[in-house]
Design an enzyme around this catalytic site. Structure first.
Site, PDB file in Angstrom:
ATOM      1  CE  LYS C 116      -3.286  -2.741  -0.092  1.00 39.84           C
ATOM      2  NZ  LYS C 116      -3.598  -3.182  -1.455  1.00 39.84           N
ATOM      3  CD  GLU C 199      -4.467   6.300   4.003  1.00 37.10           C
ATOM      4  OE1 GLU C 199      -3.534   6.271   3.163  1.00 37.10           O
ATOM      5  OE2 GLU C 199      -5.562   5.777   3.791  1.00 37.10           O
ATOM      6  CG  HIS C 234     -12.365  -0.607   9.312  1.00 35.71           C
ATOM      7  ND1 HIS C 234     -12.604   0.740   9.219  1.00 35.71           N
ATOM      8  CD2 HIS C 234     -11.852  -0.819  10.554  1.00 35.71           C
ATOM      9  CE1 HIS C 234     -12.236   1.328  10.335  1.00 35.71           C
ATOM     10  NE2 HIS C 234     -11.786   0.407  11.171  1.00 35.71           N
ATOM     11  NE  ARG C 292      -9.007  -9.023  -3.493  1.00 32.97           N
ATOM     12  CZ  ARG C 292     -10.096  -8.366  -3.097  1.00 32.97           C
ATOM     13  NH1 ARG C 292     -11.223  -8.512  -3.753  1.00 32.97           N
ATOM     14  NH2 ARG C 292     -10.061  -7.548  -2.056  1.00 32.97           N
TER      15      ARG C 292
END
Lengths: 170, 501, 501, 170
Positions: C116, C199, C234, C292
């Site tokens: 990431k 972040e 999440h 994917r």
């Protein structure tokens, strides 16, 4: 193969012979499998799973899924999307269905609308012998061959069952 | 919007309408005959009312009983489905008189299109192309002369008819008399009206129909075509959209012709304008207009994304279309196969019995509109349609593949079905090329082309093995089942009473 | 085209892929762990190979065993599904080395997007907007300083992660240390890599993702967006397309940004570019790219009419897209609800057990992708997703109505599910207005808004009556059943052994 | 109404009392129907059809479809799309589930990752007592109140069943 294995039952540890129409199949338990013999040909069959009328089999190593339903002597079988209806027969009973060769049977349940012939009438192949109504359709029962009416078993207005004999022609 | 709707029908279409009602928050009332006490549509409804005996006249065709049931249950509208009273103008009028809403066109529209002869005259006036032929004939001589003038083969058909009943193809004068008599009898029996019309029979023709839809505010749109040429006994078994034959220009022309036909009778709600299409000349002729929801409406739903039954209800309640013709598009390809309890080997005669197994296929792009479940009886009282199988895919090739696997997964035991037959049809080059005409099934069977041979009469080895093994594996009433399957606590095969022997 | 494909997955996605294979005429090989010997995906396949024990490392995550199974069964390609090894670059490389085809992007593309932190740097270079934040931090002090600079709340998440694992929201410095430790542990455990990035946490943000698709000939298209903001822990539970928030202009911008992101890593096959969308500013930020097939891909299939799994296979086999971006359109509205075996009253903890009843809804516009059937066990070894319920309708209002009735018809007994919870969410004004952000579920539950209260803890009168009556009506082992139903010869309730008491 | 009527069984022709949690319901056969009494309120119930775990009822004339499954003392019931899990209790057994008020039980099957407390430790409400892993998630078991650890029944690495007691706090 990791598949769940199904053992033939002990009380079944002998050869089973079943006849469907003109075909006879023999199942011989062999360890955890069966040897199926049809017309001299042998294949190895293993039952992976069986429930709710569905069977998963290994036939000579090939996975086969079959659905089987039973109604009296009839067996409905679907394999690879093809459905067949087999009728279990003993040797003695074979050919039962041909007894009615000259008899015309109701193709489905319904009501007789009109009868055009009487016993002793000479009829021609294709001649309409009677009319019946079923599912709002008119069905004409026609002579399959030239001949003489041997019997008439129904009358106008009568309700008939499927496969009931209507008229016999000799 | 309506609070409660009575559905004056049975089987798959009754359930399909009830689904739409539920989604719109509307209560549903089922009606049923004595033969249908356990039927799926009765189980699906919020309320269910017994009408009477199995005979349609005592139940689903009985106007008085239906109106009374609607009033008793405090329904505010009646949906007629297809068949039965759906195209009966007197029924629509009776619903109106009872201060209920008929979910369909006006009684006048139904009446205008209900007589095939009169509607043909009307269409000629409206500039819609019609098949060469004659209406209003009475005597055999009149028919004979008309037939000679048109030229054989000709078609005689019920003026009040539809659905292939009271319809006969006549190849020569020798066949004419019996054809007229049979068609008259069937017409009288099915529609209560023995009037016939006669017209040119187009042997290689395709049946292409246009779905139209109007609101009560004068808006009329068409929802493109359905190709319905795969027929047996003059009844459709496979339908699709788009038609492989139409160019965008032809599609637009036929759509406009259909709208003109509907406008000529001040049409609102869902209707279908049927055309005969001659692939040699690309000429199309008005055949008839069905003033009701069509069996094959899901094909149109699949390609347009519109829910026709939702809109039938909303239009009947007075809503206006929020869309115009230019907002409606055809996307992808859809095919419907009608799964009938009928035997291809006996000329598609209906088959009756108890459904010993009824497993519907599932998967992306597959829709099943069904009226039956395992254990239900298929009786001779009603139409032998078991279910409609509809697939949607991005193009025709994938749709055919999808339909093949879906038909393969559709398991029906207890009655003979046309499933294997439809698989064989889909497999032919003619179907793949999209050139099947309405007489194709009949001609192909006559020519011994192997369409039925591919359904082996002698069971394959695997079927024999499975049939023989079933007795060992499933028969109970003995010590204990040969196969134990812990994931299946409800296995009915373990129980003696269930093995019908 | 491939002759045989091994599906390196289980549950609904394995079955969904096998359906596509069957339609394309391709043989399928299932793999399974000891816990899945009776699973539906094993029954669906043409062949099935046991991998090993229930633990994923011994079975679905075991690269060597999977490659060997593919070679042994003479498969020529492997489809990884989602989860498990689907985003594992080493697996994709190992499949290549074994001269098999990996149905997905190249190992290099997976690797580039798998980290990431690195992918974020790559995206900045490609001009794709990213969330303010930092990558490559190691010490607690570095994280602390970064968090201060960004401003709380911040998000720490696994650099190698996805699916909500190894991710923590941190509201203040006091929570930072434990959050980092927990996230690291989960990251290591789930992905074998404990690196984290930090972040800005956008509290009211929406999750909007763009489906992209590339062939091996350089053609890249996007298939529009999916709005996936209804989340708990999440993880998504309800997805839809189109998003109620996007204008045509924004949709086009985000589509082009997603194509730019995919092009930056030479992407082919199906992929999803996830964006965080701030409804206040209409700003969107690259979140990550999933290399994917996505769980929620059916939503895109429903609105575009394209079959994503068909195309994954055809692209992997070297086919070229026959369509361009301008040929692809969004039609109607689709919603997906993920039916999980989990209990909303215990913070959505998974629920395990035997499925005593599992009845899927059916009807026009309803699709169910399911991996279970009545009698199956739901174990704690794998993800508790039971089925995906997808509806398609002509607009969002009808889609919500359709989903409500479909959820109502989905009967699951034996494990606790989130069905009633999702019905309550769909019922809220916030959902109807399309303003649900990713933190909505959490906040709404915290504020005691009645979302769970509507699922009465005290059973309603009718439920009580039914529960009490069941013992009278269904319990067998006594003289004979109280209820006889001739249409149901296989009634399992008549049998002692089936009533688990 | 023309619905198929179902007669209560003869051997059931007496009142049946069932308790689910805090609610008790009494079913009294009355002709072809039942009178159901809950908290002094009576309703008339008629069974139209019952098969495969599905019951179609008329409750005070209103059609109600219910699905019921049974697992030991548990009854899973779905009516109008709402599913409830009821537990059959006798009067004596009521409150059994509260025996564990101070005991922390495993919310699902899984494996103990770490145990942070020992018997005799003082703990604060919200303090993490142990961590377990299930379905690849880490679950923290926290104290529900301030107190002292009375017992620890599990150790690191141990596999636990659903509802197994892990730690007790007094």
């Amino acid at each position: 193969m990791g598949e769940e294995q199904v053992r033939p039952r002990n009380d079944m540890d002998k050869n089973m012979k079943t006849t469907f129409g003109s075909q006879t199949i023999e199942l011989n338990p062999s360890g955890e499998q069966y040897v199926a013999s049809v017309e001299g040909k042998n294949v190895i069959v293993q039952v992976i799973r069986a429930a709710n009328g569905r069977m998963d089999l290994l036939v000579d190593g090939q996975r086969v899924t079959a659905y089987v339903s039973s109604d009296m002597a009839k067996r409905w079988v679907t394999v690879d999307g093809k459905t067949s209806m087999l009728t279990k027969t003993s040797g003695a009973k074979q050919g039962v269905r041909h007894d009615h060769a000259g008899g015309l049977i109701a193709p489905m349940p319904g009501q007789i609308r009109s009868v055009s012939v009487s016993v002793g009438d000479a009829v021609k192949k294709g001649q309409t012998l009677l009319r019946m109504e079923a599912m709002k359709m008119e069905i004409r029962i026609q002579a399959l061959k030239d001949g003489v009416v041997k019997s008439v078993s129904v009358a106008q207005g009568q309700t008939v069952e499927r496969e009931q004999i209507l008229v016999e022609v000799e | 919007m309506f609070k409660k709707i009575l559905i004056a029908n049975r089987g798959e279409i009754a359930i399909r309408i009830m689904r739409a009602c539920r989604e719109l928050g509307i209560q549903t009332v089922a009606v049923y005959s004595a033969a249908d006490a356990h039927a799926q549509h009765v189980q699906f409804a919020d309320e269910a009312i017994l009408l009477g005996d199995a005979a349609p006249k005592e139940s689903y065709l009985n106007v008085d009983k239906l109106i009374r049931a609607a009033l008793d249950s405090k329904a505010d509208a009646i949906h007629p489905g297809y068949g039965f009273l759906s195209e009966n103008a007197s029924f629509a009028a009776a619903v109106d008189s009872a201060h209920l809403t008929f979910i369909g066109p006006s009684a006048d529209s139904i009446r205008a299109m209900g007589d095939k002869a009169e509607s043909k005259i009307l269409m000629k006036k409206a500039g819609v192309p019609t098949v060469p032929g004659f209406e209003g004939l009475e005597t055999f001589d009149e028919f004979k002369n008309a037939a000679s003038e048109i030229g054989y083969p000709v078609l005689v058909k019920a003026a009040a008819g539809g659905g292939g009943k009271g319809m006969r193809v006549v190849n020569s004068e020798a066949e004419l008399k019996e054809a007229i008599e049979t068609a008259r009898r069937e017409a009288l029996n099915s529609f209560g009206d023995e009037h016939l019309l006669i017209e040119k029979y187009l042997a290689e023709a395709h049946h292409i129909e246009i779905q139209v839809f109007g609101d009560k505010h004068g808006n009329l749109v068409h929802l493109f075509e359905r190709e319905c040429s795969v027929q047996r006994r003059h009844q459709k078994i496979i339908e699709e959209s788009p038609s492989p034959l139409l160019t965008p220009e032809l599609r637009e022309q036929m759509g406009q012709a259909a709208i003109a036909a509907a406008r000529a009778v001040n049409y609102h709600n869902a209707g279908t304008v049927e055309f005969i299409f001659d692939p040699k000349t690309s000429q199309y002729y008005f055949l008839e207009m069905n003033t009701r929801l069509q069996v094959e409406h899901p094909v149109t739903e699949a390609v347009t994304g519109l829910d026709l039954v939702h809109w039938q209800i909303r239009i009947a309640a007075g809503e206006k279309f929020p869309f115009a013709q230019s907002d409606i598009h055809q996307h992808g390809h859809a095919i419907e196969c009608r799964v009938y309890a009928e035997d291809p080997f006996t000329g598609f005669l209906p088959s009756t019995g108890k459904l010993l197994q009824f497993i519907e296929p599932h998967g992306p792009g597959i829709r099943v509109d069904s009226g039956f479940a395992t254990g239900d009886d298929v009786t001779h009282f009603y139409d032998p349609l078991l279910a409609k199988l509809i697939v949607r895919a991005e193009n025709r090739t994938v749709a055919i593949q999808r339909m093949q696997t879906a038909l393969q997964d559709f398991i029906v035991h207890g009655v003979v079905t046309n499933i294997d037959f439809m698989r064989a049809v889909l497999e032919t080059d003619d179907f793949k090329q999209g050139i099947i005409s309405t007489r194709w099934v009949e001609k192909t069977l006559e020519s011994n082309s192997g369409l039925l041979d591919s359904q082996q009469q002698v069971p394959a080895l695997h079927s024999l093995i499975a049939a023989a093994l079933a007795d060992v594996v499933f028969i109970s009433g003995r010590a204990q089942p040969a196969v134990s399957n812990e994931t299946d606590p409800f296995n009915p095969w373990k129980q003696t009473g269930n093995y019908r022997n």
